[in-house]
Design a protein around this motif. Structure first.
Motif, PDB file in Angstrom:
ATOM      1  N   LEU A  41     -25.062  25.179 -14.510  1.00  0.00           N
ATOM      2  CA  LEU A  41     -24.744  23.780 -14.199  1.00  0.00           C
ATOM      3  C   LEU A  41     -24.355  23.597 -12.733  1.00  0.00           C
ATOM      4  N   SER A  42     -23.556  24.516 -12.214  1.00  0.00           N
ATOM      5  CA  SER A  42     -23.054  24.357 -10.845  1.00  0.00           C
ATOM      6  C   SER A  42     -24.104  24.665  -9.792  1.00  0.00           C
ATOM      7  N   SER A  43     -25.222  25.246 -10.197  1.00  0.00           N
ATOM      8  CA  SER A  43     -26.284  25.528  -9.230  1.00  0.00           C
ATOM      9  C   SER A  43     -27.498  24.628  -9.453  1.00  0.00           C
ATOM     10  N   SER A  44     -27.339  23.582 -10.258  1.00  0.00           N
ATOM     11  CA  SER A  44     -28.478  22.720 -10.568  1.00  0.00           C
ATOM     12  C   SER A  44     -28.954  21.915  -9.364  1.00  0.00           C
ATOM     13  N   MET A  45     -28.086  21.663  -8.421  1.00  0.00           N
ATOM     14  CA  MET A  45     -28.475  20.927  -7.211  1.00  0.00           C
ATOM     15  C   MET A  45     -28.222  21.771  -5.963  1.00  0.00           C
ATOM     16  N   VAL A  46     -27.032  22.323  -5.863  1.00  0.00           N
ATOM     17  CA  VAL A  46     -26.664  23.183  -4.739  1.00  0.00           C
ATOM     18  C   VAL A  46     -25.990  24.418  -5.327  1.00  0.00           C
ATOM     19  N   ASP A  47     -26.480  25.594  -4.982  1.00  0.00           N
ATOM     20  CA  ASP A  47     -25.920  26.835  -5.517  1.00  0.00           C
ATOM     21  C   ASP A  47     -24.735  27.269  -4.661  1.00  0.00           C
ATOM     22  N   ASP A  48     -23.599  26.598  -4.886  1.00  0.00           N
ATOM     23  CA  ASP A  48     -22.414  26.848  -4.073  1.00  0.00           C
ATOM     24  C   ASP A  48     -21.225  27.349  -4.888  1.00  0.00           C
ATOM     25  N   GLY A  49     -21.420  27.614  -6.173  1.00  0.00           N
ATOM     26  CA  GLY A  49     -20.356  28.173  -6.997  1.00  0.00           C
ATOM     27  C   GLY A  49     -19.365  27.173  -7.548  1.00  0.00           C
ATOM     28  N   VAL A  50     -19.562  25.898  -7.243  1.00  0.00           N
ATOM     29  CA  VAL A  50     -18.708  24.835  -7.787  1.00  0.00           C
ATOM     30  C   VAL A  50     -19.596  23.710  -8.306  1.00  0.00           C
ATOM     31  N   MET A  51     -19.031  22.897  -9.165  1.00  0.00           N
ATOM     32  CA  MET A  51     -19.769  21.766  -9.711  1.00  0.00           C
ATOM     33  C   MET A  51     -19.256  20.484  -9.048  1.00  0.00           C
ATOM     34  N   ASP A  52     -20.141  19.818  -8.313  1.00  0.00           N
ATOM     35  CA  ASP A  52     -19.742  18.556  -7.709  1.00  0.00           C
ATOM     36  C   ASP A  52     -19.951  17.420  -8.717  1.00  0.00           C
ATOM     37  N   LYS A  53     -19.568  16.232  -8.326  1.00  0.00           N
ATOM     38  CA  LYS A  53     -19.619  15.105  -9.255  1.00  0.00           C
ATOM     39  C   LYS A  53     -21.031  14.817  -9.753  1.00  0.00           C
ATOM     40  N   LYS A  54     -22.017  14.925  -8.883  1.00  0.00           N
ATOM     41  CA  LYS A  54     -23.404  14.649  -9.276  1.00  0.00           C
ATOM     42  C   LYS A  54     -23.893  15.684 -10.305  1.00  0.00           C
ATOM     43  N   GLU A  55     -23.594  16.959 -10.078  1.00  0.00           N
ATOM     44  CA  GLU A  55     -23.971  17.988 -11.041  1.00  0.00           C
ATOM     45  C   GLU A  55     -23.258  17.771 -12.377  1.00  0.00           C
ATOM     46  N   PHE A  56     -22.012  17.367 -12.317  1.00  0.00           N
ATOM     47  CA  PHE A  56     -21.226  17.067 -13.523  1.00  0.00           C
ATOM     48  C   PHE A  56     -21.861  15.907 -14.291  1.00  0.00           C
ATOM     49  N   GLN A  57     -22.197  14.850 -13.581  1.00  0.00           N
ATOM     50  CA  GLN A  57     -22.823  13.677 -14.206  1.00  0.00           C
ATOM     51  C   GLN A  57     -24.156  14.050 -14.852  1.00  0.00           C
ATOM     52  N   ASN A  58     -24.965  14.806 -14.136  1.00  0.00           N
ATOM     53  CA  ASN A  58     -26.260  15.211 -14.670  1.00  0.00           C
ATOM     54  C   ASN A  58     -26.101  16.094 -15.900  1.00  0.00           C
ATOM     55  N   ALA A  59     -25.155  17.021 -15.864  1.00  0.00           N
ATOM     56  CA  ALA A  59     -24.940  17.937 -16.978  1.00  0.00           C
ATOM     57  C   ALA A  59     -24.567  17.189 -18.252  1.00  0.00           C
ATOM     58  N   GLY A  61     -25.120  13.849 -18.684  1.00  0.00           N
ATOM     59  CA  GLY A  61     -25.957  12.667 -18.880  1.00  0.00           C
ATOM     60  C   GLY A  61     -25.183  11.366 -18.709  1.00  0.00           C
ATOM     61  N   LEU A  62     -24.231  11.364 -17.784  1.00  0.00           N
ATOM     62  CA  LEU A  62     -23.385  10.187 -17.561  1.00  0.00           C
ATOM     63  C   LEU A  62     -23.903   9.350 -16.396  1.00  0.00           C
ATOM     64  N   ARG A  63     -23.598   8.058 -16.435  1.00  0.00           N
ATOM     65  CA  ARG A  63     -23.973   7.159 -15.334  1.00  0.00           C
ATOM     66  C   ARG A  63     -23.064   7.389 -14.151  1.00  0.00           C
ATOM     67  N   GLU A  64     -23.648   7.260 -12.979  1.00  0.00           N
ATOM     68  CA  GLU A  64     -22.897   7.511 -11.743  1.00  0.00           C
ATOM     69  C   GLU A  64     -21.793   6.482 -11.504  1.00  0.00           C
ATOM     70  N   ASP A  65     -22.050   5.237 -11.808  1.00  0.00           N
ATOM     71  CA  ASP A  65     -21.115   4.163 -11.461  1.00  0.00           C
ATOM     72  C   ASP A  65     -20.114   3.852 -12.573  1.00  0.00           C
ATOM     73  N   SER A  66     -19.934   4.755 -13.492  1.00  0.00           N
ATOM     74  CA  SER A  66     -19.081   4.512 -14.643  1.00  0.00           C
ATOM     75  C   SER A  66     -17.640   4.935 -14.373  1.00  0.00           C
ATOM     76  N   LEU A  67     -16.693   4.108 -14.761  1.00  0.00           N
ATOM     77  CA  LEU A  67     -15.279   4.447 -14.678  1.00  0.00           C
ATOM     78  C   LEU A  67     -14.985   5.648 -15.575  1.00  0.00           C
ATOM     79  N   PHE A  68     -15.660   5.717 -16.715  1.00  0.00           N
ATOM     80  CA  PHE A  68     -15.512   6.853 -17.625  1.00  0.00           C
ATOM     81  C   PHE A  68     -15.921   8.154 -16.936  1.00  0.00           C
ATOM     82  N   THR A  69     -17.045   8.115 -16.235  1.00  0.00           N
ATOM     83  CA  THR A  69     -17.524   9.297 -15.521  1.00  0.00           C
ATOM     84  C   THR A  69     -16.502   9.733 -14.482  1.00  0.00           C
TER      85      THR A  69
END
Length: 91
Positions: A41-59, A61-69
């Motif tokens: 999951l943490s290397s799905s966009m950038v293989d940097d050893g951490v999960m950023d918000k975009k990778e988290f959202q993609n993993a 299946g959450l919307r980017e602009d959601s307060l829940f996300t």
């Protein structure tokens, strides 16, 4: 882990594995599985050893602009640095 499933190889050293077992309610096999999933999951966009918000959202299946996300990400990102480490992920 029944049914003939193999345990994924872990990037974790034995000492790290034991530390994670001590700090969570997970056994070594579960930590190894979580480590493999986090690595993917943490290397799905950038293989940097951490999960950023975009990778988290993609993993998840959450919307980017959601307060829940946003709130879910904040729950995992305990130190508020904008990235989820493996330790934050399993804790």
């Amino acid at each position: 882990m029944g049914g003939g499933q193999s345990i994924p190889s872990s990037r974790l050293k034995e000492k790290e594995l034991k530390q994670y077992v001590a700090m969570t309610n997970f056994d070594e096999e579960t930590i190894k599985v979580l480590d493999a999933q986090f690595a993917a999951l943490s290397s799905s966009m950038v293989d940097d050893g951490v999960m950023d918000k975009k990778e988290f959202q993609n993993a998840l299946g959450l919307r980017e602009d959601s307060l829940f996300t946003e709130r879910m990400f904040q729950l995992f990102d305990e130190d508020g640095d904008g990235a989820i480490t493996f330790t934050e992920f399993i804790c």
